[in-house]
Design a protein around this motif. Structure first.
Motif, PDB file in Angstrom:
ATOM      1  N   ILE A  45       0.866  -1.170   0.000  1.00 22.36           N
ATOM      2  CA  ILE A  45       0.000   0.000   0.000  1.00 22.36           C
ATOM      3  C   ILE A  45       0.905   1.223   0.000  1.00 22.36           C
ATOM      4  O   ILE A  45       1.707   1.413   0.910  1.00 22.36           O
ATOM      5  N   ASN A  46       0.807   2.018  -1.047  1.00 29.89           N
ATOM      6  CA  ASN A  46       1.605   3.229  -1.168  1.00 29.89           C
ATOM      7  C   ASN A  46       0.932   4.320  -0.341  1.00 29.89           C
ATOM      8  O   ASN A  46      -0.230   4.647  -0.554  1.00 29.89           O
ATOM      9  N   LEU A  47       1.663   4.896   0.609  1.00 27.57           N
ATOM     10  CA  LEU A  47       1.119   5.932   1.482  1.00 27.57           C
ATOM     11  C   LEU A  47       1.303   7.334   0.909  1.00 27.57           C
ATOM     12  O   LEU A  47       0.797   8.295   1.484  1.00 27.57           O
ATOM     13  N   ASN A  48       2.022   7.464  -0.215  1.00 28.56           N
ATOM     14  CA  ASN A  48       2.170   8.779  -0.834  1.00 28.56           C
ATOM     15  C   ASN A  48       0.785   9.300  -1.210  1.00 28.56           C
ATOM     16  O   ASN A  48      -0.047   8.579  -1.725  1.00 28.56           O
ATOM     17  N   GLY A  49       0.562  10.545  -0.947  1.00 29.96           N
ATOM     18  CA  GLY A  49      -0.732  11.133  -1.242  1.00 29.96           C
ATOM     19  C   GLY A  49      -1.727  10.936  -0.103  1.00 29.96           C
ATOM     20  O   GLY A  49      -2.748  11.594  -0.049  1.00 29.96           O
ATOM     21  N   LYS A  50      -1.432  10.035   0.808  1.00 27.80           N
ATOM     22  CA  LYS A  50      -2.310   9.832   1.967  1.00 27.80           C
ATOM     23  C   LYS A  50      -1.778  10.585   3.172  1.00 27.80           C
ATOM     24  O   LYS A  50      -2.505  10.832   4.113  1.00 27.80           O
ATOM     25  N   VAL A  51      -0.501  10.930   3.125  1.00 27.85           N
ATOM     26  CA  VAL A  51       0.118  11.727   4.179  1.00 27.85           C
ATOM     27  C   VAL A  51       0.606  13.000   3.500  1.00 27.85           C
ATOM     28  O   VAL A  51       1.496  12.958   2.660  1.00 27.85           O
ATOM     29  N   VAL A  53       2.051  16.942   3.988  1.00 27.25           N
ATOM     30  CA  VAL A  53       2.725  17.819   4.935  1.00 27.25           C
ATOM     31  C   VAL A  53       2.867  19.191   4.289  1.00 27.25           C
ATOM     32  O   VAL A  53       3.418  19.305   3.188  1.00 27.25           O
ATOM     33  N   LYS A  54       2.369  20.234   4.969  1.00 26.43           N
ATOM     34  CA  LYS A  54       2.511  21.594   4.459  1.00 26.43           C
ATOM     35  C   LYS A  54       3.964  22.022   4.647  1.00 26.43           C
ATOM     36  O   LYS A  54       4.578  21.737   5.670  1.00 26.43           O
ATOM     37  N   ASN A  55       4.501  22.692   3.660  1.00 27.37           N
ATOM     38  CA  ASN A  55       5.879  23.186   3.699  1.00 27.37           C
ATOM     39  C   ASN A  55       6.874  22.052   3.929  1.00 27.37           C
ATOM     40  O   ASN A  55       7.902  22.248   4.555  1.00 27.37           O
ATOM     41  N   GLY A  56       6.571  20.891   3.427  1.00 25.89           N
ATOM     42  CA  GLY A  56       7.461  19.741   3.583  1.00 25.89           C
ATOM     43  C   GLY A  56       8.513  19.716   2.490  1.00 25.89           C
ATOM     44  O   GLY A  56       8.577  20.591   1.639  1.00 25.89           O
ATOM     45  N   TYR A  57       9.337  18.713   2.528  1.00 25.27           N
ATOM     46  CA  TYR A  57      10.384  18.540   1.533  1.00 25.27           C
ATOM     47  C   TYR A  57       9.794  17.935   0.271  1.00 25.27           C
ATOM     48  O   TYR A  57       8.821  17.205   0.311  1.00 25.27           O
ATOM     49  N   LYS A  58      10.447  18.223  -0.845  1.00 25.74           N
ATOM     50  CA  LYS A  58      10.086  17.555  -2.097  1.00 25.74           C
ATOM     51  C   LYS A  58      10.524  16.108  -1.948  1.00 25.74           C
ATOM     52  O   LYS A  58      11.655  15.826  -1.596  1.00 25.74           O
ATOM     53  N   GLU A  59       9.621  15.208  -2.168  1.00 25.13           N
ATOM     54  CA  GLU A  59       9.915  13.796  -1.931  1.00 25.13           C
ATOM     55  C   GLU A  59      10.377  13.093  -3.196  1.00 25.13           C
ATOM     56  O   GLU A  59      10.046  13.477  -4.304  1.00 25.13           O
ATOM     57  N   SER A  60      11.162  12.083  -2.987  1.00 20.56           N
ATOM     58  CA  SER A  60      11.509  11.175  -4.077  1.00 20.56           C
ATOM     59  C   SER A  60      11.316   9.773  -3.525  1.00 20.56           C
ATOM     60  O   SER A  60      11.513   9.523  -2.339  1.00 20.56           O
ATOM     61  N   GLY A  61      10.877   8.888  -4.347  1.00 18.24           N
ATOM     62  CA  GLY A  61      10.603   7.536  -3.872  1.00 18.24           C
ATOM     63  C   GLY A  61       9.207   7.447  -3.300  1.00 18.24           C
ATOM     64  O   GLY A  61       8.337   8.254  -3.603  1.00 18.24           O
ATOM     65  N   SER A  62       9.019   6.478  -2.442  1.00 16.94           N
ATOM     66  CA  SER A  62       7.688   6.291  -1.874  1.00 16.94           C
ATOM     67  C   SER A  62       7.784   5.738  -0.460  1.00 16.94           C
ATOM     68  O   SER A  62       8.790   5.156  -0.071  1.00 16.94           O
ATOM     69  N   LEU A  63       6.713   5.943   0.282  1.00 15.46           N
ATOM     70  CA  LEU A  63       6.568   5.379   1.614  1.00 15.46           C
ATOM     71  C   LEU A  63       5.477   4.322   1.491  1.00 15.46           C
ATOM     72  O   LEU A  63       4.354   4.623   1.107  1.00 15.46           O
ATOM     73  N   ASN A  64       5.830   3.081   1.782  1.00 16.25           N
ATOM     74  CA  ASN A  64       4.896   1.971   1.571  1.00 16.25           C
ATOM     75  C   ASN A  64       4.723   1.158   2.838  1.00 16.25           C
ATOM     76  O   ASN A  64       5.572   1.167   3.719  1.00 16.25           O
ATOM     77  N   ILE A  65       3.622   0.442   2.870  1.00 15.00           N
ATOM     78  CA  ILE A  65       3.390  -0.538   3.915  1.00 15.00           C
ATOM     79  C   ILE A  65       3.072  -1.853   3.208  1.00 15.00           C
ATOM     80  O   ILE A  65       2.427  -1.854   2.158  1.00 15.00           O
ATOM     81  N   ASP A 114      -5.699  -2.062  10.188  1.00 15.87           N
ATOM     82  CA  ASP A 114      -6.076  -0.657  10.350  1.00 15.87           C
ATOM     83  C   ASP A 114      -5.175   0.034  11.373  1.00 15.87           C
ATOM     84  O   ASP A 114      -4.753   1.172  11.174  1.00 15.87           O
ATOM     85  N   ASN A 115      -4.860  -0.666  12.468  1.00 21.27           N
ATOM     86  CA  ASN A 115      -3.984  -0.109  13.490  1.00 21.27           C
ATOM     87  C   ASN A 115      -2.579   0.129  12.926  1.00 21.27           C
ATOM     88  O   ASN A 115      -1.946   1.145  13.206  1.00 21.27           O
ATOM     89  N   SER A 116      -2.112  -0.800  12.120  1.00 21.21           N
ATOM     90  CA  SER A 116      -0.792  -0.670  11.509  1.00 21.21           C
ATOM     91  C   SER A 116      -0.735   0.556  10.590  1.00 21.21           C
ATOM     92  O   SER A 116       0.245   1.304  10.601  1.00 21.21           O
ATOM     93  N   LEU A 117      -1.779   0.764   9.822  1.00 26.96           N
ATOM     94  CA  LEU A 117      -1.831   1.938   8.943  1.00 26.96           C
ATOM     95  C   LEU A 117      -1.843   3.228   9.761  1.00 26.96           C
ATOM     96  O   LEU A 117      -1.134   4.181   9.441  1.00 26.96           O
ATOM     97  N   SER A 118      -2.646   3.251  10.831  1.00 26.52           N
ATOM     98  CA  SER A 118      -2.688   4.440  11.693  1.00 26.52           C
ATOM     99  C   SER A 118      -1.320   4.718  12.309  1.00 26.52           C
ATOM    100  O   SER A 118      -0.881   5.869  12.379  1.00 26.52           O
ATOM    101  N   ASN A 119      -0.642   3.665  12.736  1.00 25.46           N
ATOM    102  CA  ASN A 119       0.704   3.838  13.295  1.00 25.46           C
ATOM    103  C   ASN A 119       1.670   4.378  12.252  1.00 25.46           C
ATOM    104  O   ASN A 119       2.534   5.195  12.565  1.00 25.46           O
ATOM    105  N   ALA A 120       1.545   3.925  11.009  1.00 30.05           N
ATOM    106  CA  ALA A 120       2.421   4.413   9.941  1.00 30.05           C
ATOM    107  C   ALA A 120       2.210   5.911   9.714  1.00 30.05           C
ATOM    108  O   ALA A 120       3.179   6.662   9.528  1.00 30.05           O
TER     109      ALA A 120
END
Length: 164
Positions: A45-51, A53-65, A114-120
């Motif tokens: 599950i790709n978490l990009n777009g689900k998290v 952040v205002k004024n965050g860094y430009k991201e490269s790659g992805s955060l997945n679970i 669901d708990n794992s996703l919330s923790n992520a």
């Protein structure tokens, strides 16, 4: 006319009865439950777009679970485990509590995912030193011990304890 059609239908069924019944026998046999669960590779599950952040860094790659899929053991899934090495056969006694049903295990696994996703989400915000507002927090029943004297069920939400 109707009796002629009925007669032909009856003859067709009599001549092809084996082939008519065979699929039901095969599906019934393959679906026969066994005291096992099958664990198999799940997905990502790709978490990009689900998290966000205002004024965050430009991201490269992805955060997945990642997750593992679990299937009820039956003759069909048992046979698959013999040919697909990434599928594991697990005895029900290693997955179920003594008082649980397969439905309870499914509810518990969904709650844990669901708990794992919330923790992520929480970890992602925390790692970015961003404040996170937890809008709600629930306490769920994950399982019932065999000596519990209660009418609670797996998945119930605890809203009050001793009127608090």
């Amino acid at each position: 006319m109707a009796s002629k059609i009925y007669s032909k239908l009856k003859e067709f069924i009599r001549e092809n009865l084996f082939f008519i019944i065979l699929p039901f026998i095969v599906v019934g046999t393959l679906s026969f439950p066994l005291p096992y669960y099958v664990e198999a590779p799940g997905g990502i599950i790709n978490l990009n777009g689900k998290v966000n952040v205002k004024n965050g860094y430009k991201e490269s790659g992805s955060l997945n679970i990642t997750y593992v899929s679990s299937y009820d053991g039956n003759v069909g899934t048992y046979l698959i485990t013999k040919f697909v090495k990434s599928w594991d056969l697990v005895p029900s006694s290693e997955v179920e509590m003594p008082t649980e049903t397969r439905k309870d295990v499914g509810v518990r696994n969904k709650l844990l995912l669901d708990n794992s996703l919330s923790n992520a989400y929480y970890v992602a915000y925390n790692a970015l030193n961003k404040e996170i507002d937890i809008a709600r927090s629930n306490i769920y029943v994950l399982f019932i011990t065999e000596n519990a004297d209660t009418n609670l069920e797996t998945g119930d939400i605890i809203k009050r304890i001793d009127d608090k």
